[in-house]
Scaffold this motif. Structure first.
Motif, mmCIF file in Angstrom:
data_model
loop_
_atom_site.group_PDB
_atom_site.id
_atom_site.type_symbol
_atom_site.label_atom_id
_atom_site.label_comp_id
_atom_site.label_asym_id
_atom_site.label_seq_id
_atom_site.Cartn_x
_atom_site.Cartn_y
_atom_site.Cartn_z
ATOM 1 N N GLN B 95 0.380 13.000 -5.463
ATOM 2 C CA GLN B 95 1.137 12.080 -6.321
ATOM 3 C C GLN B 95 2.580 12.568 -6.492
ATOM 4 O OE1 GLN B 95 -0.087 12.355 -10.376
ATOM 5 N NE2 GLN B 95 0.651 10.315 -10.907
ATOM 6 N N GLN B 96 2.743 13.856 -6.801
ATOM 7 C CA GLN B 96 4.079 14.407 -7.029
ATOM 8 C C GLN B 96 4.914 14.378 -5.753
ATOM 9 O OE1 GLN B 96 5.357 15.003 -9.978
ATOM 10 N NE2 GLN B 96 3.376 14.355 -10.790
ATOM 11 N N LEU B 97 4.263 14.676 -4.630
ATOM 12 C CA LEU B 97 4.962 14.688 -3.349
ATOM 13 C C LEU B 97 5.560 13.311 -3.070
ATOM 14 C CD1 LEU B 97 5.351 16.743 -0.988
ATOM 15 C CD2 LEU B 97 3.570 15.469 0.207
ATOM 16 N N PHE B 98 4.762 12.273 -3.311
ATOM 17 C CA PHE B 98 5.257 10.920 -3.038
ATOM 18 C C PHE B 98 6.340 10.510 -4.022
ATOM 19 C CE2 PHE B 98 2.004 10.771 0.028
ATOM 20 C CZ PHE B 98 2.317 9.733 0.888
ATOM 21 N N LEU B 99 6.208 10.970 -5.279
ATOM 22 C CA LEU B 99 7.266 10.687 -6.262
ATOM 23 C C LEU B 99 8.588 11.291 -5.801
ATOM 24 C CD1 LEU B 99 5.573 11.080 -9.768
ATOM 25 C CD2 LEU B 99 6.629 9.025 -8.777
ATOM 26 N N LEU B 100 8.478 12.479 -5.204
ATOM 27 C CA LEU B 100 9.666 13.172 -4.692
ATOM 28 C C LEU B 100 10.414 12.298 -3.689
ATOM 29 C CD1 LEU B 100 10.183 16.098 -5.629
ATOM 30 C CD2 LEU B 100 9.406 16.862 -3.387
ATOM 31 N N PHE B 101 9.642 11.571 -2.897
ATOM 32 C CA PHE B 101 10.248 10.679 -1.910
ATOM 33 C C PHE B 101 10.466 9.274 -2.471
ATOM 34 C CE2 PHE B 101 8.401 13.989 0.757
ATOM 35 C CZ PHE B 101 9.482 14.282 1.572
ATOM 36 N N GLY B 102 10.298 9.147 -3.772
ATOM 37 C CA GLY B 102 10.581 7.869 -4.421
ATOM 38 C C GLY B 102 9.486 6.832 -4.294
ATOM 39 N N VAL B 103 8.270 7.281 -3.901
ATOM 40 C CA VAL B 103 7.164 6.326 -3.812
ATOM 41 C C VAL B 103 6.306 6.462 -5.065
ATOM 42 C CG1 VAL B 103 5.147 5.562 -2.511
ATOM 43 C CG2 VAL B 103 7.134 6.529 -1.308
ATOM 44 N N ASN B 104 6.232 5.402 -5.840
ATOM 45 C CA ASN B 104 5.364 5.413 -7.012
ATOM 46 C C ASN B 104 4.225 4.424 -6.777
ATOM 47 O OD1 ASN B 104 4.113 5.256 -9.464
ATOM 48 N ND2 ASN B 104 6.019 5.200 -10.654
ATOM 49 N N PHE B 105 3.002 4.947 -6.769
ATOM 50 C CA PHE B 105 1.859 4.085 -6.463
ATOM 51 C C PHE B 105 1.611 3.023 -7.533
ATOM 52 C CE2 PHE B 105 1.150 7.717 -3.702
ATOM 53 C CZ PHE B 105 0.837 7.087 -2.516
ATOM 54 N N ASN B 106 2.262 3.207 -8.718
ATOM 55 C CA ASN B 106 2.204 2.177 -9.752
ATOM 56 C C ASN B 106 2.732 0.837 -9.269
ATOM 57 O OD1 ASN B 106 1.061 2.888 -12.176
ATOM 58 N ND2 ASN B 106 2.809 4.186 -12.722
ATOM 59 N N ASN B 107 3.669 0.915 -8.305
ATOM 60 C CA ASN B 107 4.369 -0.300 -7.911
ATOM 61 C C ASN B 107 3.747 -0.980 -6.700
ATOM 62 O OD1 ASN B 107 6.100 0.458 -9.931
ATOM 63 N ND2 ASN B 107 7.436 1.600 -8.525
ATOM 64 N N ILE B 108 2.638 -0.442 -6.214
ATOM 65 C CA ILE B 108 2.016 -1.026 -5.025
ATOM 66 C C ILE B 108 0.800 -1.836 -5.449
ATOM 67 C CG2 ILE B 108 0.977 -0.517 -2.791
ATOM 68 C CD1 ILE B 108 2.542 2.165 -2.864
ATOM 69 N N TRP B 109 0.741 -3.059 -5.029
ATOM 70 C CA TRP B 109 -0.403 -3.957 -5.319
ATOM 71 C C TRP B 109 -0.819 -3.857 -6.789
ATOM 72 C CZ3 TRP B 109 -3.370 -1.459 -0.684
ATOM 73 C CH2 TRP B 109 -2.777 -1.883 0.518
ATOM 74 N N ASN B 110 0.161 -3.812 -7.683
ATOM 75 C CA ASN B 110 -0.198 -3.523 -9.068
ATOM 76 C C ASN B 110 -0.830 -4.697 -9.809
ATOM 77 O OD1 ASN B 110 2.085 -4.978 -9.208
ATOM 78 N ND2 ASN B 110 3.365 -3.358 -10.084
ATOM 79 N N ASP B 111 -0.895 -5.859 -9.142
ATOM 80 C CA ASP B 111 -1.571 -6.978 -9.809
ATOM 81 C C ASP B 111 -3.001 -7.176 -9.296
ATOM 82 O OD1 ASP B 111 -0.546 -7.578 -7.377
ATOM 83 O OD2 ASP B 111 0.084 -9.623 -7.867
ATOM 84 N N VAL B 112 -3.448 -6.292 -8.368
ATOM 85 C CA VAL B 112 -4.808 -6.429 -7.826
ATOM 86 C C VAL B 112 -5.759 -5.578 -8.670
ATOM 87 C CG1 VAL B 112 -6.222 -6.216 -5.749
ATOM 88 C CG2 VAL B 112 -3.750 -6.579 -5.543
#
Ligand SMILES: Nc1ncnc2c1ncn2[C@@H]1O[C@H](COP(=O)(O)OP(=O)(O)O)[C@@H](O)[C@H]1O
Ligand SMILES: [Mg+2]
Lengths: 257, 265
Positions: B95-112
């Motif tokens: 999770q932290q690694l992806f945040l470092l690259f600006g990817v937040n999984f909160n913003n992916i398919w968040n309405d599913v």
């Protein structure tokens, strides 16, 4: 029929089909084969005898390059197989092997064991491969067991399937490494019977065995090996009736009494 | 007194349609992520096993050594690190690694529902984690196929790849089905740690319900029963599969599974 022609697809070679000269093989620091030379002509059945540890298996395994010799030369149909550019698997298509431990594939039934090499290695089409496999299973008397798993057949039957598998590759030569040594005595006969039949049909065979009666009856040439050397070579008549070397006589006296 | 209170709480939780829906969503999440982890891990684990088993001979040509040495090293290091750290920590690092690259999984398919960005992240983690264990299982399976069969195949002229595909790998997988099945059971249970990155699985849903209803004991009892049901079901299915494969008649005495703590050792 798809055919993958190779350096060994030649019919107009001159005898001998196999010629071995000054073959040496070391494992690390032990010399297992010290100086082995002999030839095999097309259609011959050559039987190799000798006590265990004398290098018979190693010599046989050099012929299909399961072992790489340390030095010397092996020619198959006149072609030097120790040349680095020779495709090993093309050689093995032509020189089949039957092992003491059968070495069948446990994840395939009897029939599939005889088909897989044909379709994957020789690229035969599956129908043709199946026909050839069925023919060979008939020849070794295993056709009624074609759908059996390997775990469901006896040792003698396994070895007959292994022979059918080897035959199905339509090889020029079959190497047998003590094919009956792992069998219960009552099963030895059925395997030797099949081998005898093959020899009669003119299959070129090199057989390592301790079955002296088979050697005497079937061999065109008998080779006695001891301690990494060939001690004596002759017709079965010469070796069994009038061996020249003391070591041969001594060895035979242990087997024949 | 106490017990009857707890049972009352269970009853009242299960009477609420909202909670039941959340539990069912959690069940779906757990089942799907455990299956993805096990199958994906098996597939990639096969390649990991190849990597760890690469044969390098002294006289191999230099260009083979150039790719074989690093690949084998990488596979080995991967296996050691992944098996030597908890999946929960792996998930947080991921999770932290992806945040470092600006990817937040909160913003992916968040309405599913359930199958959102965090579920994707969790799936990747459980696959990567299971891969390391499957690698070991496949290696053990490959080593278990007798050298004689390999020689038999070589003598027919098969190359190393053909031997692997037609002879050794099918037997390795078949012989490993019980251990592969244990990984599925482990994954059903251990996917619960993925709640730390908000994967909508059973435990995550239970925590949410507990926070809202304050009926901790009741909700944890409910999901304990759910986990037990899932693992028993998985055990039963696996037993049927392996008996089918061995061509045996099915024996219906399922309820003891052997060696359930595979991942730990
Ligand atoms: N792969 C190997 N590594 C080391 N030594 C070997 C190997 N294979 C065979 N040998 C040794 O070579 C000698 C000859 O073995 P082998 O060819 O199997 O003899 P035979 O078949 O006549 O019994 C034995 O002493 C054996 O221990
Ligand atoms: Mg031997």
């Amino acid at each position: 029929m798809k055919k993958n022609l190779s350096v060994f697809d030649i019919d107009d070679y001159k005898d001998p089909i196999i010629s071995i000269e000054h073959l040496k093989k070391n494992f690390d620091n032990t010399e297992v084969l010290k100086d082995v030379s002999f030839t095999v002509n097309k259609g011959e059945c050559v039987v190799i005898i000798g006590s265990s540890g004398s290098g018979k298996s190693t010599m046989l395994r050099c012929i299909n390059l399961l072992e790489r010799p340390t030095s010397g030369s092996i020619k198959f149909k006149g072609i030097d197989i120790l040349d680095k550019n020779i495709p090993v698997n093309k050689l093995r298509e032509k020189v089949s092997m039957v092992f003491q431990s059968f070495d069948l594939f446990n994840n395939m039934n009897v029939l599939k064991n005889c088909i897989i090499g044909q379709t994957k290695v020789l690229k035969r089409n599956p129908l043709e491969a199946k026909k050839i496999a069925l023919d060979n299973l008939t020849k070794v008397g295993m056709i009624d067991r074609k759908d059996f798993k390997i775990s469901e057949i006896s040792g003698g039957q396994k070895q007959r399937v292994a022979i059918a598998r080897a035959l199905s590759m339509s090889p020029d030569v079959i190497l047998f490494d003590e094919p009956t040594s792992a069998l219960d005595p009552e099963m030895v006969g059925e395997v030797l019977g099949v081998m005898k039949e093959l020899a009669k049909e003119g299959m070129t065979m090199i057989v390592v065995t301790h079955e002296m009666a088979f050697a005497r009856d079937v061999a065109d040439k008998v080779i006695f090996m001891d301690n990494g050397y060939i001690v004596e070579t002759g017709t079965s008549e010469e070796i069994f009736s009038s061996p020249k070397e003391e070591r041969t006589r001594e060895f035979l006296s242990r087997y024949i009494g | 007194m106490f017990l009857s209170n707890v049972f009352d709480d269970v009853g009242s939780l299960l009477a609420k349609e909202e909670y039941v829906n959340w539990i069912l969503q959690g069940l779906a999440g757990t089942v799907v992520i455990a299956l993805i982890g096990t199958l994906g891990g098996l597939l990639i684990g096969i390649f990991l096993a190849f990597g760890k088993r690469l044969v390098i001979e002294k006289n191999s040509p230099w260009y083979q050594k150039l790719w074989k040495y690093p690949l084998r090293w990488l596979a080995t290091v991967y296996s050691v690190i992944v098996r030597g750290t908890p999946m929960m920590v792996q998930a947080l690092l991921f999770q932290q690694l992806f945040l470092l690259f600006g990817v937040n999984f909160n913003n992916i398919w968040n309405d599913v529902p359930v199958f959102n960005g965090w579920f994707l992240a969790g799936s990747i983690i459980i696959v990567l984690n299971t891969t390391a264990y499957m690698g070991e299982i496949i290696i053990a399976g490959l080593n278990g196929v007798g050298q004689d069969q390999i020689e038999g195949a070589k003598a027919l002229g098969m190359n190393d790849f053909q031997i692997l595909i037609h002879v050794t790998l099918p037997q390795a997988i078949k012989n490993s089905i019980p251990t592969i099945g244990n990984e599925l059971i482990v994954n059903i249970k251990d996917s619960s740690v993925l709640n730390v990155i908000s994967v909508t699985e059973l435990f995550f849903q239970a925590k949410t319900i507990a926070g809202k209803s304050y009926k901790y004991m009741a909700i944890y009892l409910i999901i304990a029963a759910c986990y037990l049901l899932l693992t028993l079901l998985a055990t039963a299915i696996l037993k049927i599969v392996s008996m089918k494969l061995e061509g045996k008649k099915i024996n219906w005495s399922f309820f003891h599974y052997s060696n359930p703590k595979m991942k730990g050792d």
